[in-house]
Design a protein around this motif. Structure first.
Motif, PDB file in Angstrom:
ATOM      1  N   VAL A  55      -4.972 -23.724  27.300  1.00  0.00           N
ATOM      2  CA  VAL A  55      -5.495 -23.046  28.483  1.00  0.00           C
ATOM      3  C   VAL A  55      -6.541 -23.924  29.149  1.00  0.00           C
ATOM      4  CG1 VAL A  55      -5.026 -20.728  27.609  1.00  0.00           C
ATOM      5  CG2 VAL A  55      -7.218 -21.809  27.098  1.00  0.00           C
ATOM      6  N   GLN A 107     -10.027 -17.886  30.198  1.00  0.00           N
ATOM      7  CA  GLN A 107      -8.714 -17.786  29.544  1.00  0.00           C
ATOM      8  C   GLN A 107      -8.853 -17.942  28.036  1.00  0.00           C
ATOM      9  OE1 GLN A 107      -6.997 -20.975  32.031  1.00  0.00           O
ATOM     10  NE2 GLN A 107      -5.227 -19.632  32.291  1.00  0.00           N
ATOM     11  N   ALA A 126      -1.527 -16.707  31.220  1.00  0.00           N
ATOM     12  CA  ALA A 126      -1.937 -15.515  30.471  1.00  0.00           C
ATOM     13  C   ALA A 126      -1.209 -15.448  29.136  1.00  0.00           C
ATOM     14  CB  ALA A 126      -1.678 -14.264  31.303  1.00  0.00           C
TER      15      ALA A 126
END
Length: 319
Positions: free
Chosen positions: A209, A214, A187
């Motif tokens: 990512v 994401q 995240a």
């Protein structure tokens, strides 16, 4: 003037403690560490390590089964693919893109979140050199230990430019005047406040990512944050080729998707990013985005009317 860390292990005759990569007649690789008095064993026979100690790189050794092996030091891309893993490694194709597109330069001050097995850390440390600074953050202590062992094995000991902290970046980041930040985590959008405070104006944020969700959330969070310019996102795929006489064709296997990369640059304090002029497809954003952009467009249109400027076009909106 002393040599840069690790340079002595990259040239000259083989020495005890060196990593050696053997290539057999079928192109398969075997990596081991040279130790005096020991032997390397395969199903095709064995040979003593002493036969390579003191020999020049690029030598050929033969086993007791009369099979020839080419001996070279493993390149860093070879090393990171064969080293012990805690988390998945950043593949060389992505590490190369990060070094180039995030403009990692000698002496750079870099922060990395998500050290994994130490693959990207090794690439960055070699790029910034002894005069740079790499501060890596890793949430898991077991991953941090594996990464430390891998990095020190490659460089022949601790690297003077590397500091590793076990913990979350957003809770522990205290570095200032940072040139580059690399986020390899689930995240990255949660770290934007901390990253924005640490980066110098013009500094680069690079995120790695794995999924499209994401990627989308990270890009939108960067746009909404207001301290970065419009991010760029991409992926890379590598396809090798078979070349033998007139038989020139792509190989049947390739290194396809491993992850998405995106970069964005830190704006000067107090500067608002220019309004995007590109119109996305209808339905690309929900009603929340549509309402916010209508209000923004209406406010900016009112400012233009008050200024009385002729020929001023209203700003493009996202709907």
């Amino acid at each position: 003037m002393s040599e840069p860390t690790g340079a002595a292990r990259r040239r000259g005759p083989f020495q005890v403690g060196d990593q050696v990569q053997l290539t057999d007649p079928k192109g398969r690789h075997y990596t081991f560490t040279l130790e005096a008095g020991k032997s390397f064993h395969t199903h095709k026979g064995a040979f003593p390590h002493d036969e390579l100690i003191g020999a020049p790189e690029g030598s050929v050794v033969r086993t007791t089964g009369n099979v020839a092996y080419l001996a070279l030091r493993p390149l860093l891309p070879d090393y990171v693919l064969s080293m012990p893993r805690g988390a998945a490694v950043v593949y060389p194709k992505d590490a190369g893109q990060i070094l180039a597109m995030a403009d990692i330069f000698p002496g750079a001050r870099v922060v990395e979140a998500g050290v994994g097995s130490g693959s990207l850390s090794s690439f960055v440390l070699r790029a910034i050199g002894d005069q740079g600074m790499l501060h890596s953050y890793e949430r898991r202590a077991d991953f941090a230990e594996i990464a430390t062992q891998n990095v020190e094995r490659y460089f022949g000991g601790p690297h003077p430019a590397w500091q590793l902290t076990v913990g979350d970046l957003q809770d522990n980041l205290s570095d200032t005047d940072v040139d580059r930040v690399i986020l390899d985590m689930l995240a990255p959008w949660e770290c934007l406040d901390a990253v924005s405070k640490a980066l110098v104006p013009g500094g680069i944020l690079c995120a790695y990512v794995a999924t499209t969700t994401q990627l989308a959330r990270t890009v939108e969070a960067i746009r909404e944050h207001g301290t970065f310019n419009e991010p760029s996102a991409w992926e890379t795929m590598v396809r090798t080729w078979h070349v033998e006489g007139l038989a020139v064709r792509p190989d049947h296997r390739m290194i396809g998707h491993t992850g998405f990369l995106l970069t964005s640059r830190r704006l000067a304090d107090g500067v608002e990013p220019p309004l995007r002029r590109r119109r996305p497809a209808k339905g690309a954003y929900g009603e929340d985005y549509a309402s916010a952009n209508r209000e923004q467009a209406s406010a900016q249109s009112g400012k233009a009317d008050e200024s009385g400027g002729e020929g001023t076009e209203p700003p493009a909106t996202d709907v």
